[in-house]
Design an enzyme around this catalytic site. Sequence first.
Site, PDB file in Angstrom:
ATOM      1  N   LYS A   1       0.461  -1.105  -0.027  1.00  0.00           N
ATOM      2  CA  LYS A   1       0.275   0.115   0.079  1.00  0.00           C
ATOM      3  C   LYS A   1       0.962   1.378  -0.088  1.00  0.00           C
ATOM      4  CE  LYS A   1       0.888   1.668   4.148  1.00  0.00           C
ATOM      5  NZ  LYS A   1       1.425   2.876   4.402  1.00  0.00           N
TER       6      LYS A   1
ATOM      7  N   VAL B   1      11.331  -4.110   3.402  1.00  0.00           N
ATOM      8  CA  VAL B   1      11.005  -4.846   4.694  1.00  0.00           C
ATOM      9  C   VAL B   1      11.201  -3.318   4.811  1.00  0.00           C
ATOM     10  CG1 VAL B   1      11.113  -5.599   6.530  1.00  0.00           C
ATOM     11  CG2 VAL B   1      11.479  -7.002   3.660  1.00  0.00           C
TER      12      VAL B   1
ATOM     13  N   ASP C   1      -2.131  -2.670  10.389  1.00  0.00           N
ATOM     14  CA  ASP C   1      -2.374  -1.787   8.829  1.00  0.00           C
ATOM     15  C   ASP C   1      -3.524  -3.119   8.521  1.00  0.00           C
ATOM     16  OD1 ASP C   1      -1.180   0.233   8.642  1.00  0.00           O
ATOM     17  OD2 ASP C   1       1.084  -0.464   7.445  1.00  0.00           O
TER      18      ASP C   1
HETATM   19  P1  ATP Z   1       4.205  -0.382   7.317  1.00  0.00           P
HETATM   20  O1  ATP Z   1       3.878   0.123   6.204  1.00  0.00           O
HETATM   21  O2  ATP Z   1       3.026  -1.284   8.057  1.00  0.00           O
HETATM   22  O3  ATP Z   1       4.976   1.093   8.694  1.00  0.00           O
HETATM   23  P2  ATP Z   1       7.046  -1.660   6.701  1.00  0.00           P
HETATM   24  O4  ATP Z   1       7.020  -1.511   5.268  1.00  0.00           O
HETATM   25  O5  ATP Z   1       7.670  -0.569   7.867  1.00  0.00           O
HETATM   26  O6  ATP Z   1       5.320  -1.813   7.519  1.00  0.00           O
HETATM   27  P3  ATP Z   1       7.350  -4.208   7.058  1.00  0.00           P
HETATM   28  O7  ATP Z   1       8.284  -4.600   5.686  1.00  0.00           O
HETATM   29  O8  ATP Z   1       5.533  -5.053   6.601  1.00  0.00           O
HETATM   30  O9  ATP Z   1       7.556  -2.549   7.996  1.00  0.00           O
HETATM   31  O10 ATP Z   1       7.315  -4.837   8.351  1.00  0.00           O
HETATM   32  C1  ATP Z   1       8.524  -4.514   8.733  1.00  0.00           C
HETATM   33  C2  ATP Z   1       9.320  -5.665  10.670  1.00  0.00           C
HETATM   34  O11 ATP Z   1       8.248  -6.345  10.557  1.00  0.00           O
HETATM   35  C3  ATP Z   1      10.576  -6.323  10.458  1.00  0.00           C
HETATM   36  O12 ATP Z   1      10.714  -6.222  11.877  1.00  0.00           O
HETATM   37  C4  ATP Z   1      10.378  -7.843   9.504  1.00  0.00           C
HETATM   38  O13 ATP Z   1      11.457  -8.178   9.955  1.00  0.00           O
HETATM   39  C5  ATP Z   1       8.886  -7.799  10.861  1.00  0.00           C
HETATM   40  N1  ATP Z   1       7.976  -9.322   9.631  1.00  0.00           N
HETATM   41  C6  ATP Z   1       7.680  -9.978  10.295  1.00  0.00           C
HETATM   42  N2  ATP Z   1       6.863 -10.899   9.240  1.00  0.00           N
HETATM   43  C7  ATP Z   1       7.588 -10.256   8.024  1.00  0.00           C
HETATM   44  C8  ATP Z   1       7.099 -10.284   6.782  1.00  0.00           C
HETATM   45  N3  ATP Z   1       6.709 -11.201   6.381  1.00  0.00           N
HETATM   46  N4  ATP Z   1       7.055  -9.602   5.942  1.00  0.00           N
HETATM   47  C9  ATP Z   1       8.290  -8.606   5.818  1.00  0.00           C
HETATM   48  N5  ATP Z   1       8.110  -8.138   7.157  1.00  0.00           N
HETATM   49  C10 ATP Z   1       8.191  -8.858   8.025  1.00  0.00           C
END
Ligand code: ATP
Length: 285
Positions: free
Chosen positions: A8, A93, A134
């Site tokens: 998203k 990530v 989210d």
């Molecule tokens: P948001 O936009 O909701 O803040 P984000 O993009 O900052 O999300 P994500 O990539 O969704 O962050 O998640 C980051 C954290 O979640 C990391 O610390 C990662 O190790 C943990 N995590 C657990 N499972 C997953 C997964 N399937 N995919 C990605 N990260 C994961």
Amino acid sequence: MELLANAKINLTLDILRKREDGYHDLQMVMQAVTLADALTVTPAQGAEGQASSDLHFLPTGGKNLAQMAATAFRQATGLGGEVDVSIQKRVPVCAGLAGGSADAAAVLRAMNELTGAGLSPNQLAKIGERVGSDVPFCVLGGTALAEGRGELLTPLSPLPPCHIVICKPPFSISTPQLFSRVNVRKIVRRPDTAGVMAALDAGDLAGVARRMYNVFEDVLERRRFDQIAAIKAALIDCGALGASMSGSGPSVFGLFDDLDSAQAACERLRESYRDVFLCGPAGAQ
Ligand code: ATP
């Protein structure tokens, strides 16, 4: 079962107030995009389900958001056994793109199918709340207003067809640290959330793009702010109708009505950044 987990972007992100429980009340226009992880969900080989991916640093057991979703589904419905989830990560990530939440939402949809539970998207979204704020949006997809911590959703008119360029610079931003830097009474610049919703209703892509903003941009450290601003400037130079940071960053995106311009923006950004993606809006699930 094979399925896609759409990331998203935040067309807007506003912080309305700090609550007594320490969380903030947010107001965000969220948009699902076609940039997605590819998941395969199968009955578990061992006694406990595993999550495997092409990224060695992600958790493989119960701490992976995909496995947390499977557990939440079993607890809520009493249905389904352990599952193995294999994830081809395409969504960066810790990028503000909700990649982990998207994986969790995809597993909820898979469990709903595999068990024949027949839950509605809203029922699945409610289970998703237990996994992360989210996740409910990632279950519903499309375009929605997210309020509260992000779990209170109102579907909106879809973003008109367009090209979306996403660029993630190579650093991560701590979400708790960002929240701690926000003083809600001192926010000077806010997105025009009502204006974005009206522009969505009118099918006016330029009107949406013009009104986007993310209040976290104002509280970034100087050197981060400069990098985000440089990516936004490059997107606008290449013809984006508007550009903004997504979530708690550091990903930045631009909306384009013209494919050639979007491709030119990708080429330019790839000279400096590895994680650059060309995608489009994804509809509701
Ligand atoms: P948001 O936009 O909701 O803040 P984000 O993009 O900052 O999300 P994500 O990539 O969704 O962050 O998640 C980051 C954290 O979640 C990391 O610390 C990662 O190790 C943990 N995590 C657990 N499972 C997953 C997964 N399937 N995919 C990605 N990260 C994961």
